[in-house]
Scaffold this motif. Structure first.
Motif, PDB file in Angstrom:
ATOM      1  N   SER A 183      -7.753   7.936  -0.235  1.00 22.67           N
ATOM      2  CA  SER A 183      -7.297   7.489   1.078  1.00 22.67           C
ATOM      3  C   SER A 183      -8.060   8.212   2.181  1.00 22.67           C
ATOM      4  N   ALA A 184      -7.846   7.745   3.415  1.00 22.63           N
ATOM      5  CA  ALA A 184      -8.499   8.367   4.569  1.00 22.63           C
ATOM      6  C   ALA A 184      -7.978   9.777   4.817  1.00 22.63           C
ATOM      7  N   TYR A 185      -6.788  10.087   4.315  1.00 22.73           N
ATOM      8  CA  TYR A 185      -6.206  11.420   4.493  1.00 22.73           C
ATOM      9  C   TYR A 185      -6.622  12.388   3.384  1.00 22.73           C
ATOM     10  N   GLY A 186      -7.464  11.927   2.471  1.00 23.33           N
ATOM     11  CA  GLY A 186      -7.893  12.779   1.371  1.00 23.33           C
ATOM     12  C   GLY A 186      -7.052  12.658   0.134  1.00 23.33           C
ATOM     13  N   GLY A 187      -5.930  11.943   0.216  1.00 18.86           N
ATOM     14  CA  GLY A 187      -5.064  11.763  -0.941  1.00 18.86           C
ATOM     15  C   GLY A 187      -5.435  10.517  -1.726  1.00 18.86           C
ATOM     16  N   GLU A 221       0.841  -1.197   0.000  1.00 24.65           N
ATOM     17  CA  GLU A 221       0.000   0.000   0.000  1.00 24.65           C
ATOM     18  C   GLU A 221       0.876   1.248   0.000  1.00 24.65           C
ATOM     19  N   ILE A 222       0.562   2.157  -0.917  1.00 24.58           N
ATOM     20  CA  ILE A 222       1.256   3.449  -1.028  1.00 24.58           C
ATOM     21  C   ILE A 222       0.209   4.531  -0.833  1.00 24.58           C
ATOM     22  N   GLU A 223       0.364   5.335   0.205  1.00 29.16           N
ATOM     23  CA  GLU A 223      -0.652   6.321   0.560  1.00 29.16           C
ATOM     24  C   GLU A 223      -0.028   7.703   0.662  1.00 29.16           C
ATOM     25  N   ASP A 224      -0.589   8.654  -0.088  1.00 30.33           N
ATOM     26  CA  ASP A 224      -0.108  10.037  -0.008  1.00 30.33           C
ATOM     27  C   ASP A 224      -1.191  10.917   0.599  1.00 30.33           C
ATOM     28  N   ARG A 225      -0.891  12.189   0.733  1.00 28.43           N
ATOM     29  CA  ARG A 225      -1.833  13.132   1.338  1.00 28.43           C
ATOM     30  C   ARG A 225      -2.063  14.311   0.395  1.00 28.43           C
ATOM     31  N   GLY A 226      -2.324  13.959  -0.863  1.00 30.35           N
ATOM     32  CA  GLY A 226      -2.548  14.979  -1.871  1.00 30.35           C
ATOM     33  C   GLY A 226      -3.992  15.399  -1.957  1.00 30.35           C
ATOM     34  N   VAL A 227      -4.422  15.739  -3.183  1.00 34.53           N
ATOM     35  CA  VAL A 227      -5.770  16.293  -3.381  1.00 34.53           C
ATOM     36  C   VAL A 227      -6.811  15.211  -3.620  1.00 34.53           C
ATOM     37  N   GLY A 228      -6.387  13.959  -3.709  1.00 33.48           N
ATOM     38  CA  GLY A 228      -7.355  12.883  -3.901  1.00 33.48           C
ATOM     39  C   GLY A 228      -7.776  12.720  -5.352  1.00 33.48           C
TER      40      GLY A 228
END
Length: 357
Positions: free
Chosen positions: A304-308, A245-252
């Motif tokens: 993602s849950a962080y919006g990214g 899993e690769i998760e970022d915190r960008g704009v989604g």
């Protein structure tokens, strides 16, 4: 007399009506046959013939195997055959042009990869020679990292040309080293945070495609998210294999972007032409789709849950093996870490090295 004339007229009129009724029925029958044949040509024959062309069969052999049936008029059958011949010859010429373009693309990529491999070897030799000089060692590591970026671009070009990325490892590579290898091929690698990586290894056949696929996803994650935010990576075992899993915190992902991503990946999975790339410089998703199709990876992109964006890569169990335990070595003083990711550099097989030239 009049009754006899009326009877003859009635018989003649009935004969004429019967004749034209039979004529009309025959014409409707021919029209129905022609309509059914045209639909069959468009919906069944043409797709099957194009598929055979794409597998390498010549157009002449395909035409010889096609029969339209004796119930059709010869002129109509010949017209259909001529139309089919024109279409197949055009598709065959297009396929030859596409194959030539792909071969040229792969040849260029292989030459660049050969230069990259030689430069990497020279840099390693210089690091051994000048490793005690902190400034020089740091500069060599920076050059080595940029050289890896060029190598990734060349490998992407080869993949889009329907070839393998280039390297083939002789032994299985630990998954941790696979992820670290992917990190070494992106610009903003310090932002990638490894949360947890299960202790398994990837067999040599699947190691390089997985490294390259993860590098493309990591590059997208770091490019499309704020520069101060981390990109988190985890790898855990699931019943069907390993989930990375690769998760970022960008704009989604908006619905429009998601549809565009699905369209790009579907197009790349079924085959891509140079004309499809246009002037786009972002090749990552197309490369990811091709690598996933060729190696059996499943790639899923979601919000993602962080919006990214959260990318999940499922590695099938057939590409996974256990980590080989090496014999303990005498502990040595570790060199000072200068910030660049240190990744293993297994030796390529002789065949893979030859393919890179």
């Amino acid at each position: 007399m009049r009754s006899a004339e009326a009877a003859r007229y009635a018989r003649a009129s009935a004969d004429v009506q019967q004749y034209y009724a039979q004529r009309e029925a025959a014409l409707f029958g021919r029209l129905s046959d022609q309509r059914a044949t045209t639909v069959w040509l468009a919906e069944e024959l043409l797709p099957a013939a194009v598929a055979r062309l794409q597998k390498g069969e010549p157009a002449s052999e395909i035409l010889q195997s096609v029969t339209f049936g004796e119930h059709l008029e010869s002129e109509f059958a010949e017209a259909l055959r001529a139309a089919l011949r024109t279409l197949l010859e055009a598709v065959e010429a297009e396929e030859h042009t596409r194959d030539s373009s792909q071969r040229a693309l792969v040849a260029i990529a292989r030459r660049v990869q050969a230069i990259v491999h030689q430069l990497a070897k020279d840099l390693r030799d210089m690091q051994i020679l000048h490793g005690t000089d902190v400034v020089v060692s740091h500069g060599l590591q920076d050059i080595d990292h940029r050289n890896a970026l060029i190598g990734r671009l060349a490998a992407s070009i080869a993949v889009l040309g329907d070839a393998r990325p280039g390297r083939q490892w002789a032994k299985a590579i630990p998954l941790y080293d696979v992820v670290r290898g992917a990190m070494s091929r992106i610009v903003d690698y310090p932002r990638v945070k490894l949360q947890s990586v299960t202790e398994v290894a990837v067999i040599g056949q699947g190691a390089e495609p997985l490294i390259h696929l993860l590098a493309e996803l990591l590059d997208n994650a770091t490019t499309c998210s704020p520069p101060h935010t981390p990109v988190e990576v985890t790898a855990s075992e699931v019943p069907s294999g390993i989930a990375i899993e690769i998760e970022d915190r960008g704009v989604g992902l908006t619905e429009e972007v998601r549809q565009r991503i699905d369209r790009v990946m579907a197009q790349a999975s079924s085959g891509i032409d140079l004309a499809d790339l246009g002037e786009a410089t972002q090749l990552g998703l197309s490369v990811v789709s091709r690598l996933a199709r060729e190696n059996g990876f499943d790639v899923d992109l979601r919000t993602s849950a962080y919006g990214g964006v959260r990318a999940v890569v499922l590695v099938p169990r057939r590409l996974i093996t256990t980590v080989q335990q090496t014999a303990p070595k005498v502990q040595q003083f570790a060199p000072k870490h200068t910030g660049a990711p240190i990744v293993p550099r297994p030796t390529m097989t002789r065949d893979a090295a030859a393919d890179s030239v």
